[in-house]
Design a protein around this motif. Structure first.
Motif, PDB file in Angstrom:
ATOM      1  N   GLN A 220       0.829  -1.205   0.000  1.00 11.11           N
ATOM      2  CA  GLN A 220       0.000   0.000   0.000  1.00 11.11           C
ATOM      3  C   GLN A 220       0.868   1.262   0.000  1.00 11.11           C
ATOM      4  OE1 GLN A 220      -2.672  -0.271   3.331  1.00 11.11           O
ATOM      5  NE2 GLN A 220      -4.175  -1.528   2.237  1.00 11.11           N
ATOM      6  N   VAL A 221       1.884   1.259   0.859  1.00  9.22           N
ATOM      7  CA  VAL A 221       2.766   2.433   0.918  1.00  9.22           C
ATOM      8  C   VAL A 221       3.504   2.583  -0.404  1.00  9.22           C
ATOM      9  CG1 VAL A 221       4.700   3.505   2.129  1.00  9.22           C
ATOM     10  CG2 VAL A 221       3.015   2.178   3.410  1.00  9.22           C
ATOM     11  N   TRP A 222       3.987   1.470  -0.929  1.00  5.78           N
ATOM     12  CA  TRP A 222       4.735   1.484  -2.184  1.00  5.78           C
ATOM     13  C   TRP A 222       3.864   2.013  -3.323  1.00  5.78           C
ATOM     14  CZ3 TRP A 222       9.407   1.391  -4.120  1.00  5.78           C
ATOM     15  CH2 TRP A 222       9.633   0.978  -5.429  1.00  5.78           C
ATOM     16  N   SER A 223       2.648   1.553  -3.388  1.00  5.25           N
ATOM     17  CA  SER A 223       1.752   1.971  -4.470  1.00  5.25           C
ATOM     18  C   SER A 223       1.415   3.450  -4.363  1.00  5.25           C
ATOM     19  CB  SER A 223       0.467   1.141  -4.438  1.00  5.25           C
ATOM     20  OG  SER A 223       0.745  -0.238  -4.623  1.00  5.25           O
ATOM     21  N   SER A 224       1.311   3.949  -3.139  1.00  7.01           N
ATOM     22  CA  SER A 224       0.930   5.347  -2.957  1.00  7.01           C
ATOM     23  C   SER A 224       2.005   6.305  -3.435  1.00  7.01           C
ATOM     24  CB  SER A 224       0.629   5.626  -1.480  1.00  7.01           C
ATOM     25  OG  SER A 224       1.813   5.533  -0.719  1.00  7.01           O
ATOM     26  N   GLN A 225       3.238   5.879  -3.519  1.00  6.94           N
ATOM     27  CA  GLN A 225       4.301   6.791  -3.931  1.00  6.94           C
ATOM     28  C   GLN A 225       5.110   6.253  -5.100  1.00  6.94           C
ATOM     29  OE1 GLN A 225       8.088   6.314  -2.695  1.00  6.94           O
ATOM     30  NE2 GLN A 225       7.405   4.205  -3.002  1.00  6.94           N
ATOM     31  N   LYS A 226       4.578   5.231  -5.755  1.00  4.49           N
ATOM     32  CA  LYS A 226       5.334   4.575  -6.813  1.00  4.49           C
ATOM     33  C   LYS A 226       5.626   5.519  -7.962  1.00  4.49           C
ATOM     34  CE  LYS A 226       5.467   0.219  -9.326  1.00  4.49           C
ATOM     35  NZ  LYS A 226       4.766  -1.049  -9.582  1.00  4.49           N
ATOM     36  N   ASP A 227       4.696   6.386  -8.308  1.00  9.80           N
ATOM     37  CA  ASP A 227       4.882   7.261  -9.458  1.00  9.80           C
ATOM     38  C   ASP A 227       5.532   8.586  -9.083  1.00  9.80           C
ATOM     39  OD1 ASP A 227       1.699   6.134 -10.703  1.00  9.80           O
ATOM     40  OD2 ASP A 227       3.722   5.369 -11.125  1.00  9.80           O
ATOM     41  N   ALA A 228       5.747   8.760  -7.780  1.00 11.12           N
ATOM     42  CA  ALA A 228       6.364  10.009  -7.359  1.00 11.12           C
ATOM     43  C   ALA A 228       7.838  10.009  -7.742  1.00 11.12           C
ATOM     44  CB  ALA A 228       6.195  10.191  -5.856  1.00 11.12           C
ATOM     45  N   SER A 229       8.389  11.185  -7.868  1.00  8.04           N
ATOM     46  CA  SER A 229       9.805  11.284  -8.250  1.00  8.04           C
ATOM     47  C   SER A 229      10.658  11.211  -6.994  1.00  8.04           C
ATOM     48  CB  SER A 229      10.055  12.593  -8.987  1.00  8.04           C
ATOM     49  OG  SER A 229       9.586  13.670  -8.197  1.00  8.04           O
ATOM     50  N   PRO A 231      13.697  10.612  -4.606  1.00  5.40           N
ATOM     51  CA  PRO A 231      15.128  10.805  -4.858  1.00  5.40           C
ATOM     52  C   PRO A 231      15.931   9.558  -4.516  1.00  5.40           C
ATOM     53  CG  PRO A 231      14.553  11.757  -2.758  1.00  5.40           C
ATOM     54  CD  PRO A 231      13.272  11.258  -3.349  1.00  5.40           C
ATOM     55  N   SER A 232      15.541   8.430  -5.057  1.00  4.01           N
ATOM     56  CA  SER A 232      16.243   7.179  -4.800  1.00  4.01           C
ATOM     57  C   SER A 232      16.853   6.682  -6.096  1.00  4.01           C
ATOM     58  CB  SER A 232      15.286   6.113  -4.252  1.00  4.01           C
ATOM     59  OG  SER A 232      14.694   6.544  -3.066  1.00  4.01           O
ATOM     60  N   THR A 233      17.957   6.025  -6.019  1.00  2.00           N
ATOM     61  CA  THR A 233      18.587   5.451  -7.200  1.00  2.00           C
ATOM     62  C   THR A 233      17.798   4.228  -7.630  1.00  2.00           C
ATOM     63  OG1 THR A 233      20.027   4.110  -5.841  1.00  2.00           O
ATOM     64  CG2 THR A 233      20.855   6.274  -6.494  1.00  2.00           C
ATOM     65  N   ALA A 234      18.028   3.801  -8.856  1.00  2.00           N
ATOM     66  CA  ALA A 234      17.284   2.668  -9.405  1.00  2.00           C
ATOM     67  C   ALA A 234      17.429   1.402  -8.573  1.00  2.00           C
ATOM     68  CB  ALA A 234      17.702   2.422 -10.846  1.00  2.00           C
ATOM     69  N   PRO A 235      18.627   1.036  -8.111  1.00  5.85           N
ATOM     70  CA  PRO A 235      18.730  -0.196  -7.315  1.00  5.85           C
ATOM     71  C   PRO A 235      17.865  -0.174  -6.070  1.00  5.85           C
ATOM     72  CG  PRO A 235      20.897   0.511  -8.036  1.00  5.85           C
ATOM     73  CD  PRO A 235      19.956   1.618  -8.386  1.00  5.85           C
ATOM     74  N   GLU A 236      17.759   0.979  -5.405  1.00  7.29           N
ATOM     75  CA  GLU A 236      16.962   1.036  -4.186  1.00  7.29           C
ATOM     76  C   GLU A 236      15.490   0.764  -4.491  1.00  7.29           C
ATOM     77  OE1 GLU A 236      16.474   4.812  -2.416  1.00  7.29           O
ATOM     78  OE2 GLU A 236      15.980   4.006  -0.451  1.00  7.29           O
ATOM     79  N   LYS A 237      14.977   1.396  -5.560  1.00  6.86           N
ATOM     80  CA  LYS A 237      13.583   1.168  -5.932  1.00  6.86           C
ATOM     81  C   LYS A 237      13.363  -0.287  -6.318  1.00  6.86           C
ATOM     82  CE  LYS A 237      11.567   4.327  -8.424  1.00  6.86           C
ATOM     83  NZ  LYS A 237      11.290   5.278  -9.530  1.00  6.86           N
ATOM     84  N   SER A 241      10.875  -3.115  -4.679  1.00  2.59           N
ATOM     85  CA  SER A 241       9.913  -3.819  -5.525  1.00  2.59           C
ATOM     86  C   SER A 241      10.043  -5.326  -5.363  1.00  2.59           C
ATOM     87  CB  SER A 241      10.134  -3.425  -6.988  1.00  2.59           C
ATOM     88  OG  SER A 241       9.276  -4.169  -7.840  1.00  2.59           O
ATOM     89  N   VAL A 242      11.297  -5.832  -5.384  1.00  4.36           N
ATOM     90  CA  VAL A 242      11.526  -7.278  -5.248  1.00  4.36           C
ATOM     91  C   VAL A 242      11.072  -7.763  -3.881  1.00  4.36           C
ATOM     92  CG1 VAL A 242      13.304  -9.058  -5.120  1.00  4.36           C
ATOM     93  CG2 VAL A 242      13.404  -7.333  -6.930  1.00  4.36           C
ATOM     94  N   ARG A 243      11.443  -7.035  -2.834  1.00  7.42           N
ATOM     95  CA  ARG A 243      11.093  -7.485  -1.485  1.00  7.42           C
ATOM     96  C   ARG A 243       9.580  -7.489  -1.280  1.00  7.42           C
ATOM     97  NH1 ARG A 243      13.947  -4.519   3.136  1.00  7.42           N
ATOM     98  NH2 ARG A 243      13.050  -6.294   4.259  1.00  7.42           N
ATOM     99  N   ARG A 256      11.662 -11.689 -12.480  1.00  7.53           N
ATOM    100  CA  ARG A 256      11.858 -10.853 -13.663  1.00  7.53           C
ATOM    101  C   ARG A 256      12.674  -9.606 -13.308  1.00  7.53           C
ATOM    102  NH1 ARG A 256       6.521 -12.429 -15.120  1.00  7.53           N
ATOM    103  NH2 ARG A 256       5.653 -10.625 -14.025  1.00  7.53           N
ATOM    104  N   SER A 257      12.363  -9.004 -12.169  1.00  2.00           N
ATOM    105  CA  SER A 257      13.111  -7.814 -11.749  1.00  2.00           C
ATOM    106  C   SER A 257      14.582  -8.146 -11.500  1.00  2.00           C
ATOM    107  CB  SER A 257      12.487  -7.219 -10.490  1.00  2.00           C
ATOM    108  OG  SER A 257      11.156  -6.813 -10.727  1.00  2.00           O
ATOM    109  N   LEU A 258      14.814  -9.278 -10.853  1.00  2.00           N
ATOM    110  CA  LEU A 258      16.189  -9.672 -10.558  1.00  2.00           C
ATOM    111  C   LEU A 258      16.958 -10.001 -11.829  1.00  2.00           C
ATOM    112  CD1 LEU A 258      15.426 -11.866  -7.433  1.00  2.00           C
ATOM    113  CD2 LEU A 258      16.725  -9.728  -7.434  1.00  2.00           C
ATOM    114  N   ARG A 259      16.323 -10.676 -12.755  1.00  2.00           N
ATOM    115  CA  ARG A 259      16.992 -11.000 -14.024  1.00  2.00           C
ATOM    116  C   ARG A 259      17.326  -9.722 -14.786  1.00  2.00           C
ATOM    117  NH1 ARG A 259      17.136 -16.202 -15.644  1.00  2.00           N
ATOM    118  NH2 ARG A 259      15.803 -17.708 -14.547  1.00  2.00           N
ATOM    119  N   ALA A 260      16.412  -8.759 -14.735  1.00  2.00           N
ATOM    120  CA  ALA A 260      16.664  -7.492 -15.426  1.00  2.00           C
ATOM    121  C   ALA A 260      17.874  -6.770 -14.835  1.00  2.00           C
ATOM    122  CB  ALA A 260      15.423  -6.600 -15.343  1.00  2.00           C
TER     123      ALA A 260
END
Length: 734
Positions: A220-229, A231-237, A241-243, A256-260
């Motif tokens: 729920q928390v992730w979805s609420s701010q998923k489209d927000a900008s 200030p996290s680097t790609a690996p953190e996001k 997502s994976v967890r 799929r995320s890990l393979r990418a």
């Protein structure tokens, strides 16, 4: 268009490249970056809309200090990465509670001061002070949240302790969100520190829900701010997502995320310890869990992140295995068992640690790991006073990898443990040490094994074996003390032997088998020196390099009083060598009676020896009267004077026939034997022996008639029980 943190603007803020640098260099906790930014005065815009750059903020030193917090964080990190016993975790929790109480008090004071500033005075004049108080407030909140989050990370996600700690973190984040920036913003095309704070609070909130086992809440928390900008680097996001996918059992999405991220070459993928741990969590959580894949990934984590990252991963795996409902599903890979062992050891569950390492050692096909596991298990078992179990394990693993030189170290350690057993005995230790020398003669461990074995053999009196091991040393292990020890042990062995000629035969056979030499261990010179010192056959002196043994060979070949003094001065301080020289010269007297006078003379002059030695040398030197006087003196001072009569009589009766005083010695010996017999009961064993020896010496000296008469009288009045003696006495008259 939005700029990335690393893309400079006209006047790039200091925090942007710093944050990027810290993240890329594996700062595992982004909140550290925020705390740095906040405390340096780069946090939140002031009321005037301008970013302040005041001095660094420190916590109020009247209560909890920065150093106390840093120490607590360091201790928490140790517990998170390496694991810790329950008692230590409880102490950490108590310390955090005290620190949090202090921080809560500081926060209340800051609120009051901020309210006063905002209520009183000119807003413009108070702008800087208000901004400073807001930074202090932010810093306190972030500290409280950080420490609470670290407490929850000390436990396995979803466990009761983790749930309690994570819920407290959620409560703190929710309380802080009313005072800290709650949503990202952009000003002048740049991300501001407030955005970092908001994004980090969301990350911490998601992490807290995951720690509590509440995947749905994290989603729920992730979805609420998923489209927000954020200030996290790609690996953190991607990590989040994976967890979250794993927490909600969306394994295919996580994969799929890990393979990418990792692609076809995980080792060289972008460096991110957080992603590596997410992959580990995926491998564990997967319905197709594979122990070998988990072990392989632990190795990959170490390659990518070093030993520290591996310890963190191992601790996570060990906690999962410890609390898993079906641990038997993942028990076959030794790398996981080693992780168990290290975790159990750090949590002070020593027996479980020893068992885990032992299982790993007997199942691992890689020698270096198996040997390391065996050593670890044995060390713990020794600490638990179970050396026998450790000994057996070490010997078993050494046998499995007998082609590896490191196995010699295991056998040597096994011998050490065997010596510490409650049933310890030298025989078992000796057997293990012999195995080490036989199987790994060139190993470094064999040096210590040889020294120890020689010590045991010497202690138990097996000096010939001790001398043999001291001599048959691999040439690479020999040093300047090797020939010295060899000579000393052969000397002791030959002198102590029941049959010295047999001991000399063993010595010659051992020396003959040596076919290598170097400057420190010249085996031919060792042979010549030992023969000069102990052998019946004297080697050519001009072939001997050592001056002491060359001079000894010269003296033995041609005994002269004038040459002995220099030889004796050289060996005066070496009691073992003196004893060997004394023994050898005594044998020379017996084997070459013509040398008796000179040798006995120099021994009397230079050696002194024991009272019996001096008495013997007086007899051999022809000083019979002096010897008799010396004997009488000793008899008067002795509680057993008969022993001196017996020794003097025996010495005289063994005089070689070639000695110029042989006949006189036999006659005197007969009289002394008779004196001894008269002082003892006639039926005593010693008395019968003395009577027979008196008759023997009298008969050999030529007074046969008197000897025969004494023999006949003895047969009539006091015949010996020994049939051989009776036969000999009867045979004198025939």
């Amino acid at each position: 268009m939005k700029q990335s943190l690393m893309k400079p603007s006209t006047r790039p803020p200091v925090y942007s490249p710093l944050c990027k640098f810290l993240w890329n260099n594996q700062w595992s906790r982004p909140i550290e970056i925020l705390l740095l930014i906040v405390s340096c005065g780069w946090n939140i815009q002031s009321a005037t809309g301008q970013t302040t750059t005041t001095n660094r903020i420190e916590l109020d030193n009247r209560d909890t200090t920065e150093s106390q917090i840093e120490t607590l964080k360091k201790d928490f990190t140790e517990a998170i990465v390496h694991g810790a016993p329950e008692s230590l975790i409880l102490r950490l929790i108590d310390r955090r509670r005290q620190v949090d109480n202090d921080l809560s008090g500081q926060l209340d004071r800051t609120h009051r001061q901020l309210a006063e500033r905002q209520r009183d005075g000119d807003p413009v004049e108070n702008a800087e002070a208000i901004a400073s108080l807001r930074r202090e407030r932010s810093l306190i909140w972030l500290r409280r949240i950080e420490l609470s989050a670290m407490q929850s990370e000390c436990f396995l996600a979803g466990s009761p302790d983790a749930v309690v700690a994570a819920h407290e973190t959620v409560r703190l984040i929710q309380a802080a969100s009313t005072e800290l920036p709650s949503r990202p913003s952009e000003i002048d095309g740049r991300q501001r520190p407030g955005d970092l704070v908001a994004g980090e609070l969301n990350r911490l909130l998601i992490d807290a829900h995951l720690q509590a086992g509440e995947g749905w809440a994290a989603q729920q928390v992730w979805s609420s701010q998923k489209d927000a900008s954020a200030p996290s680097t790609a690996p953190e996001k991607l990590v989040m997502s994976v967890r979250i996918d794993l927490a909600n059992r969306r394994y295919e999405e996580a994969e799929r995320s890990l393979r990418a991220f990792y692609g076809a070459d995980p080792v060289n993928a972008a460096n991110s310890t957080a992603m590596d741990l997410a992959m580990l969590e995926f491998l564990w959580s997967s319905p197709l869990r594979d122990a070998a894949k988990l072990g392989n990934w632990l190795d990959t984590i170490e390659i990518r992140g070093g030993p520290f990252a591996r310890r963190r991963a191992e601790t996570w795996v060990a906690r999962q295995r410890q609390l898993s409902e079906k641990p038997s599903q993942v028990t076959s890979d030794p790398r996981l068992m080693r992780a168990d062992g290290r975790y159990y050891y750090r949590t002070e569950k020593l027996l479980q640690a020893a068992i885990a390492f032992a299982k790993a050692s007997v199942q691992d096909d890689r020698a270096d790991r198996a040997i390391d596991s065996a050593v670890s298990s044995a060390a713990i078992l020794q600490k638990l006073t179970k050396p026998d179990a450790g000994k057996e394990l070490l010997l078993q693993v050494a046998g499995r990898f007998s082609d590896r030189p490191q196995s010699a170290d295991l056998v040597l350690q096994a011998a050490s443990l065997a010596s510490q057993s409650v049933t310890a005995n030298d025989d078992e230790v000796e057997t293990i040490l012999r195995q080490c020398l036989l199987s790994w003669p060139q190993s470094d461990a064999s040096r210590s094994a040889r020294d120890w074995l020689i010590e045991i053999l010497s202690r138990k009196g097996d000096l010939l074996e001790a001398a043999r091991f001291a001599t048959t040393v691999p040439i690479d292990h020999a040093n300047e003390t090797t020939p010295i020890r060899s000579r000393e042990l052969w000397s002791r062995a030959v002198l102590a032997a029941d049959d010295y000629r047999e001991a000399l035969s063993v010595m010659r056979g051992t020396l003959g088998g040596l076919d290598e030499s170097n400057e420190q261990f010249d085996t031919e010179q060792l042979r010549l020196c030992l023969l000069a010192l102990l052998g019946d056959t004297i080697p050519e002196s001009n072939k001997i390099i050592d001056p002491i043994f060359r001079r000894l060979a010269e003296f033995r070949t041609t005994p002269e009083v004038t040459t002995f003094g220099d030889l004796w001065d050289r060996i005066e301080q070496n009691s073992n060598l003196k004893a060997a020289v004394r023994w050898r010269l005594q044998r020379d007297i017996e084997q070459r009676p013509e040398t008796a006078s000179v040798i006995a003379s120099v021994l009397l002059q230079h050696d002194g020896g024991t009272e019996r030695d001096r008495l013997r040398w007086m007899v051999q030197n022809g000083q019979t009267d002096r010897a008799l006087d010396f004997m009488r003196t000793q008899m008067r001072a002795s509680t057993d004077p008969g022993q001196w009569l017996r020794f003097m009589a025996s010495t005289l009766s063994t005089t070689p026939r070639s000695h110029p005083q042989w006949l006189a010695h036999l006659k005197l010996a007969s009289r002394l034997w008779t004196e001894l017999a008269e002082g003892l009961p006639s039926d005593a064993p010693g008395g019968i022996e003395a009577q027979v020896e008196a008759i023997r010496c009298q008969f050999q000296s030529g007074d046969r008639a008197a000897a025969i008469a004494k023999a006949e009288l003895m047969l009539l009045t006091n015949p010996p029980e020994d049939p051989e003696l009776r036969t000999w006495l009867n045979g004198l008259s025939e």
